[in-house]
Enzyme design. Sequence first.
Site, short mmCIF file in Angstrom:
data_model
loop_
_atom_site.label_atom_id
_atom_site.label_comp_id
_atom_site.label_asym_id
_atom_site.label_seq_id
_atom_site.Cartn_x
_atom_site.Cartn_y
_atom_site.Cartn_z
CG ASP A 48 21.37 -74.79 -116.65
OD1 ASP A 48 22.15 -75.62 -116.13
OD2 ASP A 48 21.55 -74.31 -117.77
CG ASP A 84 23.76 -65.86 -117.15
OD1 ASP A 84 24.71 -66.53 -116.70
OD2 ASP A 84 23.83 -65.21 -118.21
CB CYS A 90 33.55 -83.01 -116.41
SG CYS A 90 32.73 -82.01 -117.65
#
Length: 439
Positions: free
Chosen positions: A284, A310, A380
């Site tokens: 992350d 990244d 999402c």
Amino acid sequence: MKSPLDHRFRKGTSSASPAVSPARSDALRILLRYRKDGRLLNASCEQPENRRLADQIAFGTVQNGRFLDAVLDSHVRTGVRELQCAVREILRMSAFQILFLDRVPDSAAVNDAVSLCRLQKCSFAAGFVNAVLRNLSRGKDRIEIREPAVRYSHPDWVYSRLVRDFGESFTEAFLSANQVRPDLRLQLNTQRCSADVYLALLKEKGIAVLDLNRELDSVLIRSCDPAALPGYDEGLFYVQDDAARAAVRICSLAPGMRVLDACSAPGGKSMAAALDGAEVTACDISEKRLARCRENFSRMQMNIAVCLQDADVFRPDWEGRFDCVLADVPCTGTGIIRRHPEIREKKEEELFSLLPIQQAILNNLSRYVKPGGLLLYSTCSVLREEDEDQVCDFLGRHADYSPDTSSAASELCKEGIMRSWPQQNGNDGFFAAKLRKQL
């Protein structure tokens, strides 16, 4: 025509006292902090019943914000948004109680609103607030808001896009489903505990099971603090919606496969891949976010490598290294509005700013997939701009990739595309596309 009043919260309290209730005081504190820094905090009342009510009021006020403002605007000459912040939030949270909480007497909500004005050094507004709320209480059965986006408190720019792509009836069903706060889905750590064993633990503690998904080994229970559940410290489960779990399952991972979860935090998909037998590297962009991953992996007793990286910056040593790369990119979150009501206040500009970031991440991560391997793009979000359109754009620029239409271990996946909708299956709004790299 359905009204948001058809989706009233059922929990509340019938208690009223001359002093301001701890629940209402805490709810106002949460709302004022939210307006200041955008964080919707948890309630901090000492008594569980007050904590539940405070959380319910704060969450519900943000969740139904646009509807509440439309209703209040008919009673406030200048419009509710022009009022002083404390007065505005007192009116909103009190209107929410009057319109949505069946077990809260209107008089209790009104009286505490007046007292809160005085506590917030807004005594000048006490009479005004009293009059507005009493008028609202008397006329609440005659409220009619026709526009679905207002009635269900969603942004116009989200509503118009969904109607364009899915039609009015489908869109209104989605908006309506977002007014129901979801329960808690637990993904079981089958490396340490079978579903039947964990069901027995829940039964022993008197915790009712609302649903058991045998395909994914997940359990649905009423919302609560996960840390208070049996087996939390022992790592017998983690919290994740079935749609996100199914997105990993459709990759058909096998023991020994190398998987990169490129936007990992808080680590749910990494743990899902590990449960499916893969050797996982979780990365992350934020060390703070990675700390959450480490905590979760440690609690679950999973050996998952963690790396600060990244997702749109190329690492030569990862080129062609992974059997599967999970690209769960930053998105508008429009599929999880029911869980995060603050998403309702996002502006259209955020969508436009995210699209190039999603493209850059997808382009970069595609280089890490070995020939014959799989790239899973997921969001999402329920917006085509972030979902199908991004996949089509990527395939148009990468001739070495094609949709993977092989059979998947989920009925949600058709022709390499997985879509989930809360009004259809009770899961989050979610999108995933399987893309296979040619040999």
